[in-house]
Design a protein around this motif. Structure first.
Motif, PDB file in Angstrom:
ATOM      1  N   GLN A  21      52.959 -12.424  21.014  1.00  0.00           N
ATOM      2  CA  GLN A  21      52.357 -13.741  20.829  1.00  0.00           C
ATOM      3  C   GLN A  21      53.466 -14.781  20.728  1.00  0.00           C
TER       4      GLN A  21
ATOM      5  N   GLN B 291      41.853 -12.754   7.869  1.00  0.00           N
ATOM      6  CA  GLN B 291      41.545 -11.438   7.302  1.00  0.00           C
ATOM      7  C   GLN B 291      42.499 -11.136   6.151  1.00  0.00           C
TER       8      GLN B 291
ATOM      9  N   GLU C 147      37.451 -13.238  14.788  1.00  0.00           N
ATOM     10  CA  GLU C 147      37.842 -11.899  14.378  1.00  0.00           C
ATOM     11  C   GLU C 147      36.850 -11.406  13.350  1.00  0.00           C
TER      12      GLU C 147
ATOM     13  N   GLY D 297      39.979  -6.960  21.290  1.00  0.00           N
ATOM     14  CA  GLY D 297      40.834  -5.913  20.749  1.00  0.00           C
ATOM     15  C   GLY D 297      40.223  -5.446  19.441  1.00  0.00           C
ATOM     16  N   SER D 298      40.448  -4.168  19.104  1.00  0.00           N
ATOM     17  CA  SER D 298      39.799  -3.662  17.892  1.00  0.00           C
ATOM     18  C   SER D 298      40.526  -2.429  17.383  1.00  0.00           C
ATOM     19  N   GLY D 299      40.112  -1.946  16.257  1.00  0.00           N
ATOM     20  CA  GLY D 299      40.681  -0.702  15.750  1.00  0.00           C
ATOM     21  C   GLY D 299      40.343  -0.493  14.292  1.00  0.00           C
TER      22      GLY D 299
ATOM     23  N   ALA E 109      38.439  -3.548  12.365  1.00  0.00           N
ATOM     24  CA  ALA E 109      38.654  -4.970  12.645  1.00  0.00           C
ATOM     25  C   ALA E 109      38.573  -5.171  14.144  1.00  0.00           C
TER      26      ALA E 109
HETATM   27  N1  PHE Z   1      44.617 -10.252  16.522  1.00  0.00           N
HETATM   28  C1  PHE Z   1      44.468  -9.609  17.811  1.00  0.00           C
HETATM   29  C2  PHE Z   1      44.829 -10.609  18.882  1.00  0.00           C
HETATM   30  O1  PHE Z   1      44.904 -11.787  18.600  1.00  0.00           O
HETATM   31  C3  PHE Z   1      43.095  -9.105  18.035  1.00  0.00           C
HETATM   32  C4  PHE Z   1      42.712  -8.001  17.102  1.00  0.00           C
HETATM   33  C5  PHE Z   1      42.100  -8.286  15.908  1.00  0.00           C
HETATM   34  C6  PHE Z   1      42.966  -6.675  17.440  1.00  0.00           C
HETATM   35  C7  PHE Z   1      41.736  -7.259  15.036  1.00  0.00           C
HETATM   36  C8  PHE Z   1      42.591  -5.657  16.580  1.00  0.00           C
HETATM   37  C9  PHE Z   1      41.984  -5.965  15.421  1.00  0.00           C
HETATM   38  O2  PHE Z   1      45.022 -10.270  20.019  1.00  0.00           O
END
Ligand code: PHE
Length: 346
Positions: free
Chosen positions: A157, A178, A215, A287-289, A310
């Motif tokens: 990022q 979060q 999110e 995106g997740s996990g 998340a």
């Molecule tokens: N924060 C991640 C992003 O900006 C997205 C994400 C959030 C991935 C929570 C996994 C869990 O790309």
């Protein structure tokens, strides 16, 4: 007879010289000449005194006069309605009885519409909305999320730092919210965080220096990857329709383990292949996990007792698939011709 004819002539020239000014004058004219006890009516009662051989001639003269008096009245009345100041209109010529011009109204921004819909869908699953600052500190945006200094994943990022204090930055994702929630609340936690995020990207049709995310975070006892899948599947079905298909691909995020990206079958081409899905038939939407145990421990949450999932999605991407918007720059140009095209789907 002569006397009556003389009188009619006098009334005619009187009417000819009248310019009724305002509603009251017009009404006074109507009563005086056309009313039930008015001049026209009175003249007709004189008919009984007219000799029989003159009745026809006199009757015609009377009818002429009546039509003349009435037509003057009607034309004054319609002139007053048109507001030329001769009749019922106020003296400044404005007709207050005309309907007003509609006020031009704005429209909801497509980002707001989609954000509200996301909030609504997750709201039905018990998620409440949490918010945080757009100017963040390094801890909440990175370090607390298992991204210590010099961690290579920080390069994922491109961050805008604040000149005066490099510990401050514009948040690059709403995961920072979060972190703030886990700092303050104990499980069970079930929140979504919609908001604006910033990344140092060159502005083009496909990238912008700011965009919007939502999110989500769910931490409780016995939260599993199956819960994550089912929750996100429910979400896309509500957002795009029951027939939508999903697939998960293994991925990497420092704050989740295991991590996965979720794709849906392309809403633009239906899966046959187009520019939006880069001819794969699938589009990545989030995106997740499972929340990394280290992250739970960072906030004093017992990772042996609690687990969580998340996820994070870009609102612009959902908008693109829902409304077929193919240029990210349109969202921030404030062109009403663009903005007026969208209506709420909820
Ligand atoms: N924060 C991640 C992003 O900006 C997205 C994400 C959030 C991935 C929570 C996994 C869990 O790309």
């Amino acid at each position: 007879m002569d006397e009556l004819l003389q009188q009619i002539e006098t009334y005619r020239s009187e009417i000819g010289s009248i310019v009724p000014n305002g509603a009251e004058a017009l009404e006074a004219y109507r009563i005086r000449f056309l009313g039930t006890k008015g001049i026209v009516k009175n003249l007709f009662t004189e008919m009984k005194n007219v000799p029989a051989d003159k009745k026809k001639e006199f009757g015609q003269i009377l009818n002429d006069f009546k039509q003349f008096a009435e037509s003057r009245y009607e034309s004054w009345k319609s002139a007053a309605r048109a507001g030329d100041g001769t009749g019922t209109a106020p003296s400044d010529g404005k007709d207050l009885s005309l309907p007003g011009d509609p006020l031009p109204l704005g429209a909801h921004h497509p980002i707001s519409l989609v954000r509200d819909q996301i909030v609504h869908i997750f709201g039905r699953l018990g998620f409440s909305v949490a918010e945080g600052p757009e100017i963040e500190d390094d801890w909440h945006n990175f370090t607390a999320l298992n991204l210590p200094e010099n961690h290579p994943a920080r390069d994922m990022q491109d961050t805008f730092y604040i000149h005066q204090n490099p510990d401050w930055l514009l948040r690059t994702h709403t995961s920072s919210v979060q972190a703030r929630v886990m700092e303050q609340q104990k499980p069970p936690i079930r929140i979504i965080c919609p908001g604006r995020v910033y990344r140092n990207e060159t502005i083009s049709a496909r990238a912008h220096c700011f965009f919007h995310q939502t999110e989500g975070l769910y931490v409780d006892e016995d939260v599993s990857f199956a819960d994550l899948k089912q929750t996100l599947y429910f979400f896309v079905q509500e957002m795009f329709g029951k027939e939508v298909r999903i697939r998960f691909r293994p991925s990497y995020f420092p704050f989740t383990e295991p991590s996965a990206e979720m794709d849906i079958n392309c809403r633009i081409c239906g899966g046959s292949g187009c520019a939006v899905c880069k001819h794969t038939g699938w589009v990545e939407i989030l995106g997740s996990g499972m929340v990394h145990p280290k992250m739970l421990e960072n906030f004093g949450i017992d990772s042996n007792k609690y687990t969580g999932f998340a996820f994070g999605m870009g609102i612009e991407r959902i908008c693109q698939l829902k409304y077929r918007i193919n240029d990210l720059r349109l969202y921030s140009q404030n062109d009403v011709r663009f903005l007026k095209q969208f209506t709420s789907a909820t």
